[in-house]
Write an enzyme that holds these catalytic residues in place. Structure first.
Site, PDB file in Angstrom:
ATOM      1  N   ARG A  50      19.777 -10.492  -9.554  1.00  0.00           N
ATOM      2  CA  ARG A  50      18.568 -11.255  -9.876  1.00  0.00           C
ATOM      3  C   ARG A  50      18.271 -12.292  -8.794  1.00  0.00           C
ATOM      4  NH1 ARG A  50      19.692 -14.038 -14.437  1.00  0.00           N
ATOM      5  NH2 ARG A  50      19.437 -15.976 -13.284  1.00  0.00           N
ATOM      6  N   TYR A 102      -9.306 -13.105  -7.538  1.00  0.00           N
ATOM      7  CA  TYR A 102      -8.671 -12.060  -8.334  1.00  0.00           C
ATOM      8  C   TYR A 102      -8.758 -12.397  -9.822  1.00  0.00           C
ATOM      9  CZ  TYR A 102      -5.320  -8.843 -10.282  1.00  0.00           C
ATOM     10  OH  TYR A 102      -4.737  -7.872 -11.053  1.00  0.00           O
ATOM     11  N   ASP A 175      -4.287 -16.227  -0.631  1.00  0.00           N
ATOM     12  CA  ASP A 175      -4.024 -14.866  -1.122  1.00  0.00           C
ATOM     13  C   ASP A 175      -4.596 -13.927  -0.059  1.00  0.00           C
ATOM     14  OD1 ASP A 175      -4.082 -12.336  -2.276  1.00  0.00           O
ATOM     15  OD2 ASP A 175      -4.700 -13.049  -4.258  1.00  0.00           O
ATOM     16  N   LYS A 200      -0.820  -3.367  -3.138  1.00  0.00           N
ATOM     17  CA  LYS A 200      -2.018  -2.870  -2.453  1.00  0.00           C
ATOM     18  C   LYS A 200      -1.651  -2.343  -1.058  1.00  0.00           C
ATOM     19  CE  LYS A 200      -3.598  -4.435  -6.282  1.00  0.00           C
ATOM     20  NZ  LYS A 200      -4.180  -5.745  -6.459  1.00  0.00           N
TER      21      LYS A 200
HETATM   22  C1  LIG Z   1      -3.951  -6.865  -7.283  1.00  0.00           C
HETATM   23  C2  LIG Z   1      -4.181  -8.257  -6.810  1.00  0.00           C
HETATM   24  C3  LIG Z   1      -3.418  -9.314  -7.310  1.00  0.00           C
HETATM   25  C4  LIG Z   1      -2.355  -9.110  -8.390  1.00  0.00           C
HETATM   26  O1  LIG Z   1      -1.276  -8.370  -7.926  1.00  0.00           O
HETATM   27  P1  LIG Z   1      -0.392  -7.375  -8.873  1.00  0.00           P
HETATM   28  O2  LIG Z   1       0.517  -6.730  -7.889  1.00  0.00           O
HETATM   29  O3  LIG Z   1      -1.334  -6.446  -9.551  1.00  0.00           O
HETATM   30  O4  LIG Z   1       0.329  -8.246  -9.848  1.00  0.00           O
HETATM   31  C5  LIG Z   1      -3.658 -10.577  -6.796  1.00  0.00           C
HETATM   32  N1  LIG Z   1      -4.594 -10.806  -5.849  1.00  0.00           N
HETATM   33  C6  LIG Z   1      -5.349  -9.803  -5.352  1.00  0.00           C
HETATM   34  C7  LIG Z   1      -6.371 -10.101  -4.308  1.00  0.00           C
HETATM   35  C8  LIG Z   1      -5.171  -8.504  -5.814  1.00  0.00           C
HETATM   36  O5  LIG Z   1      -5.946  -7.513  -5.336  1.00  0.00           O
END
Ligand SMILES: *Cc1c(COP(=O)(O)O)cnc(C)c1O
Length: 382
Positions: A50, A102, A175, A200
């Site tokens: 962990r 998001y 982000d 992604k």
């Molecule tokens: C998908 C996404 C998230 C969240 O990520 P997960 O892996 O689905 O938890 C956050 N910010 C952006 C811009 C995203 O496209």
């Protein structure tokens, strides 16, 4: 790790030092616990999975190099990484978030901040004066931005936002999921923390849920982020970590291809009579284009959105008539995806009902254009 150019760092992802077996890719160690001497920790540093395990450090080190960061942690999802950052704040702290961001994080913030005693404002961050007016010196602890932002692909000025945040005594979090470290390195522009949904582009094959947090400096705030991963249990699993590392080895190729096709699509769609708007930062008509030219290198990303004349019904018809474009949410995979964004976000969405969000994969550009145009033509006839 040596500072090779990004392409080499990624392609060489399995690292310089090989496994004793001679295997050129690292093995997956599934152990949750590691032998210890009676006096405490083993020399390897691993104790219980962990907190970390062999195999985690390679992708973390690779991302650290790509982003120019001081430290990196991988999480079990983008949300897990992002909530670990927000939960490093104290009750009473004030944060400034964008309006266009998001949707999942926005939903979580709404549910969490109220009972945690955190104060949150959402402002239009394309207008820096609105951000200046929203920050409260020594009370605002975090300014959060997502660039390019979902689903209008606004470009926000990382350097200017970092300056505003720092003057108020706050950190700037970026982000950078959509930009990836191939197109933008936010720390270079003054960001303090960078987060990604590695689900992604970083993984890129729509088969791993993963997240990343990186920091420009290892301070007490970062220690709390690490604490949150260690004790909330949001670490990435071993199998997912191995798949992520494999996906990342072709990141530079996938991103370059997606950018190229997205640019060609944006230009072609801009000329289509059924398309009333195209949102893509690579277009000269995009309000963030000049800024994107300064802040992004090698392309403008693989994401674009269009508005189809005739609203939700017509947009839905286009979606059901594509063959190559798959109707699904998410982004950054090798396969191209199409979605009507308002339907995904639900009743509180601020998105135009006719907006289709396109995640451009790595199929042949001409096929992607032909498939979408055919769907739009059929739409025209029907
Ligand atoms: C998908 C996404 C998230 C969240 O990520 P997960 O892996 O689905 O938890 C956050 N910010 C952006 C811009 C995203 O496209």
């Amino acid at each position: 790790m040596q500072p090779y150019v990004a392409d080499t760092t990624l392609a060489q992802g399995s690292g310089e030092e090989h496994d004793p077996t001679g295997a050129v890719v690292p093995p997956i160690h599934l152990a949750t616990t590691f032998l210890r001497p009676p006096e405490g920790y083993a020399a390897t540093g691993w104790s219980y999975s962990r907190y970390g395990y062999p195999g985690l450090e390679k992708p973390e080190a690779t991302l650290k190099v790509l982003e120019g960061a001081a430290d990196c942690r991988l999480f079990s999802s983008g949300m897990s990484a992002m909530t670990a950052v927000v939960m490093a704040l104290q009750p009473g702290d004030h944060c400034v978030f964008p309006v266009d961001m998001y949707h999942g994080l926005k939903t979580w913030l709404k549910g969490y901040s109220a009972h945690w005693g955190m104060r949150i404002d959402h402002v239009d961050m394309t207008d820096l004066d609105k951000v200046r007016a929203a920050v409260i010196p020594n009370v605002t602890r975090l300014v959060w931005v997502e660039t390019p932002s979902n689903p209008h692909w606004h470009i926000y000025d990382i350097a200017a936002l970092a300056e505003i945040a720092h003057e108020a005594g706050a950190k700037l979090v970026v982000d950078s999921t959509v930009a990836t470290p191939i197109l933008t390195q936010p720390i270079k522009f003054g960001a303090d923390i960078v987060v990604h949904s590695a689900t992604k582009y970083l993984n890129g094959h729509s088969d791993v849920l993963a997240g990343v947090a990186l920091t420009a400096v290892t301070d007490s705030f970062w220690e709390r982020v690490v604490f949150n991963r260690d004790y909330h249990g949001g670490i990435l699993g071993q199998f997912q970590c191995s798949l992520l590392m494999r996906g990342m080895r072709t990141l530079h190729l996938r991103v370059a291809r997606s950018c190229e096709s997205a640019m060609a699509l944006a230009e072609a769609l801009g000329r289509h009579p059924k398309v009333t708007a195209v949102f893509y930062p690579g277009l000269k008509t995009h309000p963030g284009h000049e800024l994107a030219m300064r802040q992004m290198t090698g392309g403008f990303g693989g994401m674009l959105s269009i508005i189809v004349a005739g609203g939700a019904r017509e947009a839905e018809r286009v979606m059901t008539r594509t063959h190559i474009w798959k109707p699904a949410t998410s982004l950054g995979g090798v396969e191209s995806l199409i979605e009507r964004r308002e339907a995904i976000e639900g009743p509180n969405s601020h998105v135009d009902p006719g907006l289709l969000r396109l995640s451009v994969g790595i199929e042949a550009t001409a096929d992607l254009i032909d498939d979408l145009f055919a769907a739009l033509e059929t739409n025209n006839a029907g």
